[in-house]
Design an enzyme around this catalytic site. Structure first.
Site, PDB file in Angstrom:
ATOM      1  CB  CYS A   1       0.601   1.566   4.136  1.00  0.00           C
ATOM      2  SG  CYS A   1      -1.122   1.044   4.050  1.00  0.00           S
TER       3      CYS A   1
ATOM      4  CB  CYS B   1      -0.902  -0.078   1.232  1.00  0.00           C
ATOM      5  SG  CYS B   1      -1.572   1.472   1.796  1.00  0.00           S
TER       6      CYS B   1
END
Length: 99
Positions: A26, A23
């Site tokens: 993230c 991600c």
């Protein structure tokens, strides 16, 4: 190390970052969380939970997207947000719950 359920029962705020290795947002959160962890040392705890490695935890807290940040205190969810959160906003949220 204590298990997850024990940790989130703490009176000290525990910020849990539900993330995934793949991600992009993230990855952007990582330095923010490290910075906040330093400034909140001794006042709040930050845990990272990889949703791919912990699908039960992700399902239990109905994680729809990553990153999702959940703040626990005494086992209760006090705050929750999905997506990127900057250090200033994150610190101000945590400040409301530290003693």
């Amino acid at each position: 190390m204590a298990n997850f359920k024990e940790i989130i029962k703490s009176e000290q705020p525990v910020l849990v970052d539900f993330f995934a290795e793949w991600c992009g947002p993230c990855k952007k959160m990582k330095p923010v969380l490290e910075n906040v962890a330093r400034t909140m040392e001794g006042k709040a705890r930050i845990l990272k939970v990889d949703v791919d490695k912990n699908p039960k935890a992700a399902a239990q807290y109905k994680i729809q997207g990553v990153p999702t940040l959940i703040l626990f205190q005494a086992g209760q969810i006090k705050w929750r947000q999905s997506g990127y959160v900057d250090a200033k906003q994150l610190s101000s949220v945590l400040e409301k719950f530290v003693n």
